[in-house]
Motif scaffolding. Structure first.
Motif, PDB file in Angstrom:
ATOM      1  N   UNK A 129     -16.122 -22.440 -35.789  1.00  0.00           N
ATOM      2  CA  UNK A 129     -16.303 -22.446 -37.239  1.00  0.00           C
ATOM      3  C   UNK A 129     -16.507 -23.846 -37.789  1.00  0.00           C
ATOM      4  N   UNK A 130     -15.990 -24.856 -37.089  1.00  0.00           N
ATOM      5  CA  UNK A 130     -16.062 -26.236 -37.571  1.00  0.00           C
ATOM      6  C   UNK A 130     -17.380 -26.919 -37.224  1.00  0.00           C
ATOM      7  N   UNK A 131     -18.203 -26.316 -36.371  1.00  0.00           N
ATOM      8  CA  UNK A 131     -19.363 -27.020 -35.844  1.00  0.00           C
ATOM      9  C   UNK A 131     -20.493 -27.184 -36.852  1.00  0.00           C
ATOM     10  N   UNK A 132     -20.688 -26.210 -37.726  1.00  0.00           N
ATOM     11  CA  UNK A 132     -21.800 -26.276 -38.685  1.00  0.00           C
ATOM     12  C   UNK A 132     -21.659 -25.158 -39.699  1.00  0.00           C
ATOM     13  N   UNK A 133     -22.454 -25.257 -40.768  1.00  0.00           N
ATOM     14  CA  UNK A 133     -22.474 -24.184 -41.747  1.00  0.00           C
ATOM     15  C   UNK A 133     -22.976 -22.885 -41.156  1.00  0.00           C
ATOM     16  N   UNK A 134     -23.962 -22.961 -40.259  1.00  0.00           N
ATOM     17  CA  UNK A 134     -24.468 -21.755 -39.620  1.00  0.00           C
ATOM     18  C   UNK A 134     -23.427 -21.082 -38.753  1.00  0.00           C
ATOM     19  N   UNK A 135     -22.647 -21.889 -38.013  1.00  0.00           N
ATOM     20  CA  UNK A 135     -21.593 -21.325 -37.176  1.00  0.00           C
ATOM     21  C   UNK A 135     -20.523 -20.647 -38.025  1.00  0.00           C
ATOM     22  N   UNK A 136     -20.173 -21.273 -39.140  1.00  0.00           N
ATOM     23  CA  UNK A 136     -19.175 -20.668 -40.024  1.00  0.00           C
ATOM     24  C   UNK A 136     -19.708 -19.372 -40.624  1.00  0.00           C
ATOM     25  N   UNK A 137     -20.973 -19.365 -41.016  1.00  0.00           N
ATOM     26  CA  UNK A 137     -21.571 -18.144 -41.548  1.00  0.00           C
ATOM     27  C   UNK A 137     -21.507 -17.028 -40.508  1.00  0.00           C
TER      28      UNK A 137
END
Length: 380
Positions: A129-137
């Motif tokens: 979840x911390x890696x990028x906005x796309x990962x969190x999405x």
């Protein structure tokens, strides 16, 4: 990621050479579960480079299905370097090179969601979840309420250095509250949410997960089991997480998928709230065996894999905790992130020991190879 382990102790500035290995929270869990005899799949993205080849081949060699790992021609495979660390203080350096990596480009548009949702249980990590906005999405989509959604196992894995957004702790709380099985350490709960009252205070903050496992390092771990029973006959819900794939407490949260579910105030304030919960079994605590530690990296992932393995087999919570400890002990007694778990029969025999015998266990390097070992052969 590909990880580089030093060939001798010392600062990163002083170490002349490194040995290549692999690491990664979800892939570690998949590898250990596969080695323990379960069918597992790893869905991710790696670069179209030699390090990506190494990752896919090595993870696949454990028996993990890697057919849904995508290769990114424009982004590299993430790597990191770490020192050997000091056994007495657990002080070590870690240098991550994962910004702009192929894995950080994961998003709902770049992952086969059908492949992700096909298993009995989906395991996720707060690191992703911390890696990028796309990962969190992607993680928000996978944990969103839905009709008979597959149960989600979530390891909080709070890494302050990875979160550029100061709202990271709140995001992790949001995700954890939407999952059926959650792993979190008391040290993480204090660092992320300011909760200092031990396992009971963490459960007060996280009443929603059907099963909450609170890890206390070398002391042991506590499991709060709120499952009402096994799935009703004829349902398609995976066993081990209650009558519904989505607990009623989770259905009632409200709030948009991207929000915090309608609760307000600081995490510590929410931990002090009194919220009625259905009657559940008392918390189960199991002490960790004494371990001659070689390196601590990967132990949390191994614990999650051991607990998940026992849960999928339908074992009682007491045995699930012990299998978590035993699998973590396998990782603690090797230098890298991954270690072969003890053979199932060997682990079952140790997990079935009475409390006195369990308390006398001492596990050192090579103990998992002693599959026929007696209690006396592995205790002081």
């Amino acid at each position: 990621m590909v990880t580089f382990l030093p060939t001798r102790p010392g600062r990163l500035a002083d170490v002349p050479s490194f040995e290549r290995a692999i690491g990664g929270a979800e892939s570690n869990v998949a590898c250990v579960l596969a080695a323990a005899g379960h069918t597992t799949r790893w869905v991710s993205r790696v670069g179209a480079d030699g390090f990506g080849d190494h990752l896919v081949e090595t993870v696949g060699s454990y028996g993990v299905d890697v057919s849904f790992v995508r290769r990114d021609p424009a982004r590299p495979t993430g790597v990191y370097f770490r020192t050997a660390g000091d056994r007495a203080t657990d002080q070590h350096e870690v240098a991550y090179y994962r910004a702009g990596s192929a894995a950080s480009a994961m998003s709902p548009a770049h992952v086969d969601l059908g492949a992700v949702r096909a298993g009995r249980v989906l395991h996720l990590s707060g690191i992703t979840a911390a890696l990028s906005g796309g990962c969190l999405e992607l993680l928000r989509m996978l944990t969103a309420p839905g009709p008979c959604r597959r149960p989600v196992s979530f390891d909080v894995n709070y890494r302050p250095g990875l979160w550029r957004d100061p709202g990271g702790p709140e995001v992790l709380l949001e995700l954890a509250r939407r999952c059926e099985l959650v792993f979190v350490g008391t040290d993480e709960a204090e660092a992320a949410w300011g909760v200092t009252g031990g396992p009971e205070a963490i459960r007060a903050l996280l009443p929603e997960p059907s099963v909450l496992v609170v890890k206390e390092g070398a002391r042991g771990a506590t499991a709060f089991d709120g499952r009402p029973g096994r799935p009703a006959a004829g349902t398609s819900c995976p066993p081990g997480f209650g009558q519904s794939c989505l607990p009623q407490s989770l259905k009632d949260l409200g709030g948009p998928p991207g929000g915090t579910g309608g609760r307000s105030g600081t995490p510590q304030a929410r931990a002090n709230e009194t919220r009625p919960r259905p009657a559940t079994a008392p918390p189960a605590f199991q002490p960790a065996p004494t371990v001659d530690v070689v390196a601590t990296v990967g132990a949390g992932d191994a614990f999650a894999a051991g607990f998940l393995s026992a849960t999928l087999r339908g074992l009682p919570v007491r045995e699930c905790l012990r299998h978590g400890h035993l699998t973590a002990a396998a990782a603690l007694t090797v230098p890298g992130d991954l270690a072969a778990p003890p053979a199932r029969g060997h682990a079952d025999r140790l997990a079935a020991l009475d409390d006195q015998a369990w308390g006398r266990l001492r596990l050192g390097p090579g103990w998992t190879q002693a599959e026929q070992a007696t209690e006396e052969a592995i205790t002081p």
